[in-house]
Design a protein around this motif. Structure first.
Motif, short mmCIF file in Angstrom:
data_model
loop_
_atom_site.label_atom_id
_atom_site.label_comp_id
_atom_site.label_asym_id
_atom_site.label_seq_id
_atom_site.Cartn_x
_atom_site.Cartn_y
_atom_site.Cartn_z
N ASP A 84 0.84 -1.41 -0.15
CA ASP A 84 0.04 -0.05 -0.07
C ASP A 84 0.91 1.10 -0.11
O ASP A 84 1.20 1.71 1.25
CB ASP A 84 -0.92 0.04 1.05
CG ASP A 84 -1.95 1.01 1.14
OD1 ASP A 84 -1.84 1.87 0.31
OD2 ASP A 84 -2.93 0.99 1.80
N ALA A 138 0.42 4.15 -1.17
CA ALA A 138 -0.40 5.62 -1.03
C ALA A 138 -0.38 5.57 0.39
O ALA A 138 -0.08 6.73 1.17
CB ALA A 138 -1.57 5.32 -1.38
N CYS A 156 -1.89 -6.40 -3.96
CA CYS A 156 -1.36 -4.94 -3.50
C CYS A 156 -2.27 -3.91 -3.69
O CYS A 156 -2.89 -3.79 -4.75
CB CYS A 156 0.04 -4.60 -4.07
SG CYS A 156 1.25 -5.90 -3.83
N ASP A 215 -1.85 -0.70 -3.60
CA ASP A 215 -1.26 0.23 -4.57
C ASP A 215 0.29 -0.02 -4.72
O ASP A 215 0.87 0.00 -3.75
CB ASP A 215 -1.32 1.63 -3.62
CG ASP A 215 -0.56 2.81 -4.47
OD1 ASP A 215 -0.14 2.31 -5.78
OD2 ASP A 215 -0.48 3.90 -4.20
N GLY A 225 2.55 1.07 -6.70
CA GLY A 225 3.37 2.30 -7.11
C GLY A 225 3.93 2.05 -8.38
O GLY A 225 3.60 1.42 -9.13
N PRO A 269 -6.45 6.86 -3.85
CA PRO A 269 -5.51 5.78 -3.05
C PRO A 269 -5.97 5.14 -1.80
O PRO A 269 -5.15 4.40 -1.22
CB PRO A 269 -4.39 6.90 -2.89
CG PRO A 269 -4.60 8.27 -3.67
CD PRO A 269 -6.00 8.24 -3.89
N ASN A 327 -8.18 2.90 0.37
CA ASN A 327 -8.87 1.64 0.14
C ASN A 327 -10.33 1.77 0.30
O ASN A 327 -11.04 1.17 1.39
CB ASN A 327 -8.61 0.71 1.44
CG ASN A 327 -8.86 -0.70 1.06
OD1 ASN A 327 -8.96 -1.40 -0.15
ND2 ASN A 327 -8.64 -1.51 2.20
N ARG A 379 -7.53 2.01 -11.87
CA ARG A 379 -7.32 2.87 -10.80
C ARG A 379 -5.84 3.10 -10.17
O ARG A 379 -5.42 4.06 -9.82
CB ARG A 379 -8.28 2.54 -9.49
CG ARG A 379 -8.41 3.24 -8.37
CD ARG A 379 -9.22 2.65 -7.43
NE ARG A 379 -9.19 3.44 -6.18
CZ ARG A 379 -10.16 3.11 -5.40
NH1 ARG A 379 -11.46 2.30 -5.34
NH2 ARG A 379 -10.28 3.81 -3.98
N ARG A 380 -5.42 1.70 -10.20
CA ARG A 380 -4.04 1.95 -9.58
C ARG A 380 -3.00 2.64 -10.53
O ARG A 380 -2.12 3.55 -9.89
CB ARG A 380 -3.53 0.51 -9.48
CG ARG A 380 -4.16 -0.38 -8.29
CD ARG A 380 -3.28 -1.74 -8.37
NE ARG A 380 -3.93 -2.60 -7.54
CZ ARG A 380 -3.91 -4.05 -7.16
NH1 ARG A 380 -2.82 -4.37 -8.48
NH2 ARG A 380 -4.23 -4.46 -6.47
N VAL A 430 -3.58 6.39 -9.83
CA VAL A 430 -3.09 6.77 -8.48
C VAL A 430 -1.40 7.12 -8.92
O VAL A 430 -0.91 8.25 -8.55
CB VAL A 430 -3.10 5.87 -7.55
CG1 VAL A 430 -2.16 6.20 -6.18
CG2 VAL A 430 -4.54 5.82 -7.20
N GLN A 431 -0.69 6.34 -9.43
CA GLN A 431 0.79 6.54 -9.71
C GLN A 431 0.96 7.66 -10.74
O GLN A 431 1.89 8.35 -10.60
CB GLN A 431 1.29 5.24 -10.16
CG GLN A 431 2.92 5.24 -10.54
CD GLN A 431 3.72 5.92 -9.02
OE1 GLN A 431 3.22 5.20 -8.07
NE2 GLN A 431 4.32 6.88 -9.30
#
Length: 729
Positions: free
Chosen positions: A464, A466, A635, A637, A639, A681, A683, A716-717, A720-721
């Motif tokens: 995680d 984030a 996982c 996130d 990254g 980011p 949950n 989504r992941r 975020v990155q």
């Protein structure tokens, strides 16, 4: 490994016991042992029941041998891997000029990882010129599978000039049959250790017995050393030696009955009281005897008793420290609990106070627990617990915390230490639960800073990024004020989040701090994460240089087999120009990463190695990418590691994926889209986000589709990155 107060006591573990007053040379057994050391045996196994005379035999035999001797007397607490290997390294270091301190640093840094430790130890032993005998006495007390695997591996890999000798009550769980077939095992068994009549005469020191009586006594005891010693305690005052021997038996039950009814009944009241009161102690000197019994003259009493009674065993040549024969100690403890059960807790309390005054908090805690004073034991752990964590002795710490029971849940520092124990054991969910317990127990205004390092490490271990980044930012402004461990954790969070500037600043500082404090694994990890930063930044030459620095530093510290450097080997493989070396590095990185890595590190290594092998035309590369997908799927996130996988799959045509670092937005995000982005980011489901923003689920779905399109990502992941790359998060 030890506090100052433990030094003199710990030293008794690293020397053979001094010979008893009535030493019997047993040439036939010496010859057996000589053939083992002089032949091709890698292991000399002395396996026999308690009281057979194993330790005395080995100590007297070694006194006549020319080889250097490393001796380790095992105790029950030595099942902790770090404690065991640290003591063994110290024992070998006292016998031969090896870098024992470097070895102990490797032991602590790797948390006693048998693969890392044994590799480093064997490399050190390979440089030893002369022959060396390494004795581990009372090996049956070791019950940790990792230590057992490590010792077996040490036996297999030891250079020819080193012989391992194990003294034990039960056979170790090794593949002894293979050693026998290879003629690499020499054995001394219980039947070999039985005393014959001539040897019994020397042990008893009684010229009044004729040969027939000696033969009869050996038959009664089956040559058992402990039984013969007990017989010798009474023979001199026996009016009828023949009648005494006729009635004497040497079995375990008789020993108990005899010691209770004959020996203890015959000693004076003062001696009996001291024997029973000091039975609560595993080892003792005169000052400790005085403190526990409330009397004086303990040192003289110990020397007088040891001279007359072979059941009190000296542990050093200065006749300072002693212990009872295990059979005798067990009986004394049983008698003490029957004679004065109400006084036993007070005796433990006196022992605890003495050890605490000597600075030996470990022994003080053991006795506080034994007397039922759990709160004082918990308070002592506030001092001793961090030392155990810093020394890698988490198994020892866990055992102490387990004995605290519910008290551990009411003390913030105990809950935090429990969390560290669970994290180091790879139980991240349990570690997080203990952080929650810590907060429940915390008073108002509690400073959570000591828990930040553990929290970041747990969040990264769970994949995680984030959450880890958010926690790391709480301390980023003042990293100089914190430990190298916390600084390394913060730097790792920035590295996996793709925040190159912040990561470089934190990791360079962490490497400097760890080097100054000689915390080698933290220093190596900081260098590994610096290589990850350079690799993610797209600088192949810089990444290759950083990876080489990390690997070379790890090798210099004896940590070439440490699983934490797997990403550096993987990066060196991916950025190297020599195909053969790249393949070897990738193979080694995979073997290290599969042993104990977190999901982030494992997924990154799988991706980098898969990328490398595909480029080399090796069909084993593509399945590694599939495995990385499965790892990152769990996982929250991943990254930059997740982004690297997507980019690699796209480049090799393994899967359809939008990949790559986002340089600019295709279109600016609206205020409402930015509001939704800030929740991605976390949950939270899309329904949860809708509830937080007081909008409908369809509105959140619409905003998410727009965010993905504008960021040029597909999920989504990745969004975020990409947002982190553009400093939108």
């Amino acid at each position: 490994m030890s506090t100052m107060g433990e030094t003199s006591l710990a030293a008794t573990k690293l020397r053979p016991p001094p010979p008893p007053g009535q030493l019997v040379r047993r040439s036939r057994l010496d010859d057996l042992l000589d053939r083992g050391v002089g032949g091709q045996a890698r292991l000399v196994l002395v396996s026999a029941p308690a009281g057979s005379g194993k330790s005395t035999l080995l100590a007297s035999w070694l006194a006549g041998r020319p080889e250097a001797v490393a001796w380790l007397q095992v105790e029950e607490s030595d099942s902790d891997p770090v404690r065991f290997w640290s003591y063994l390294a110290e024992a070998i270091g006292q016998a031969h000029p090896i870098a024992a301190n470097d070895l102990k640093a490797i032991v602590v840094g790797s948390n006693g990882d048998e693969f890392v430790v044994v590799t480093a130890l064997v490399n050190q032993l390979a440089a030893v010129a002369g022959p060396l005998v390494v004795v581990i006495d009372d090996y049956h007390l070791i019950d940790t599978a990792g230590v057992q695997r490590g010792v077996e591996r040490l036996i297999e890999l030891c250079p020819h000039q080193v012989t391992i000798v194990l003294s034990t009550r039960i056979d170790p769980p090794f593949r002894l049959g293979r050693l026998r077939v290879r003629d690499q095992l020499a054995e001394v068994r219980g039947a070999d250790l039985r005393f014959d009549a001539d040897e019994a005469a020397g042990l008893l020191g009684s010229p009044a017995l004729d040969r027939a009586l000696l033969d009869q006594l050996c038959g009664r005891t089956e040559g058992w050393a402990a039984g013969l010693v007990l017989a010798g305690l009474s023979l001199e005052r026996a009016a009828d030696p023949g009648g005494f021997i006729e009635a004497f038996r040497g079995d375990d039950q008789f020993v108990v009955d005899y010691l209770r009814d004959e020996f203890l009944a015959a000693v004076g009241a003062d001696d009996r009281r001291r024997l029973l009161e000091t039975s609560i102690l595993d080892q003792f000197n005169g000052a400790l005897v005085d403190a526990v019994t409330g009397a004086s003259g303990g040192a003289a009493w110990l020397n007088d008793t040891a001279s007359a009674n072979q059941l009190l065993i000296g542990l050093d040549r200065t006749r300072t420290w002693f212990r009872y024969h295990h059979l005798f100690r067990d009986l004394l403890r049983l008698e003490a609990h029957q004679a004065f059960p109400e006084r036993v807790p007070g005796l433990h309390a006196r022992a605890a106070a003495w050890f605490e005054a000597q600075g030996d908090h470990g022994q003080a805690i053991v006795h506080r627990l034994a007397c039922g004073d759990l709160h004082k034991a918990g308070r002592l752990l506030l001092v001793h617990g961090p030392r155990l964590i810093a020394g890698g002795q988490t198994e020892t710490l866990r055992g102490l915390l387990d004995r605290l029971g519910e008290v551990a849940k009411k003390l913030t520092w105990c809950a935090l230490m429990y969390g560290w124990c669970e994290y180091i054991s790879g139980r991240y969910a349990r570690a997080e639960e203990w952080l929650g317990i810590m907060l429940d127990a915390a008073p108002e205004g509690f400073d959570q800073t000591p828990s930040i390092s553990l929290r970041v490490n747990i969040q990264l271990a769970r994949g995680d990024v984030a959450a880890a980044l958010g926690t790391a930012r709480q301390v980023s402004a003042s990293l100089m004020a914190y430990s190298s461990d916390l600084t390394t954790a913060a730097g790792a969070a920035y590295a996996w989040a793709g925040q190159a500037g912040e990561a470089r600043r934190a990791l360079r500082l962490a490497a400097e701090m760890a080097a100054a404090d000689e915390i080698r694994t933290a220093q190596v990890l900081a260098l590994v994460y610096l290589a990850v930063v350079e690799f993610d930044d797209g600088h192949a030459a810089s990444a290759q240089s950083a990876a080489c620095t990390a690997v070379d530093t790890a090798r210099r510290f004896g940590l070439a087999s440490y699983h934490g450097i797997a990403p550096a080997y993987a990066i060196r493989a991916r950025t190297g120009e020599d195909p053969a070396r790249a393949h070897a590095d990738a193979t080694h990185a995979l073997s290290l990463a599969r042993r104990a890595s977190t999901d982030l590190a494992l997924g990154f290594v799988l991706t980098a190695c898969g990328d490398t092998l595909i480029g080399l035309g090796d069909p084993a590369g593509e399945p590694l990418l599939a495995e990385a997908r499965a790892v990152f799927a769990r996982c929250p996130d991943p990254g930059i590691a997740g982004r690297y996988l997507a980019r690699t799959q796209s480049r090799h045509g393994v899967a359809e994926a939008r990949a790559g670092r986002v340089a600019v937005l295709a279109e600016q995000l609206t205020e409402r889209e930015l509001a939704v982005l800030r929740y991605l980011p976390a949950n939270l489901s899309q329904r949860d986000i809708a509830s937080e923003l007081y909008v409908t689920l369809n509105t959140v779905k619409t905003h998410c589709r727009a965010i993905y399109r504008k960021l040029g990502v597909g999920d989504r992941r990745a969004a975020v990155q990409a947002a982190r790359d553009l400093h939108l998060l």
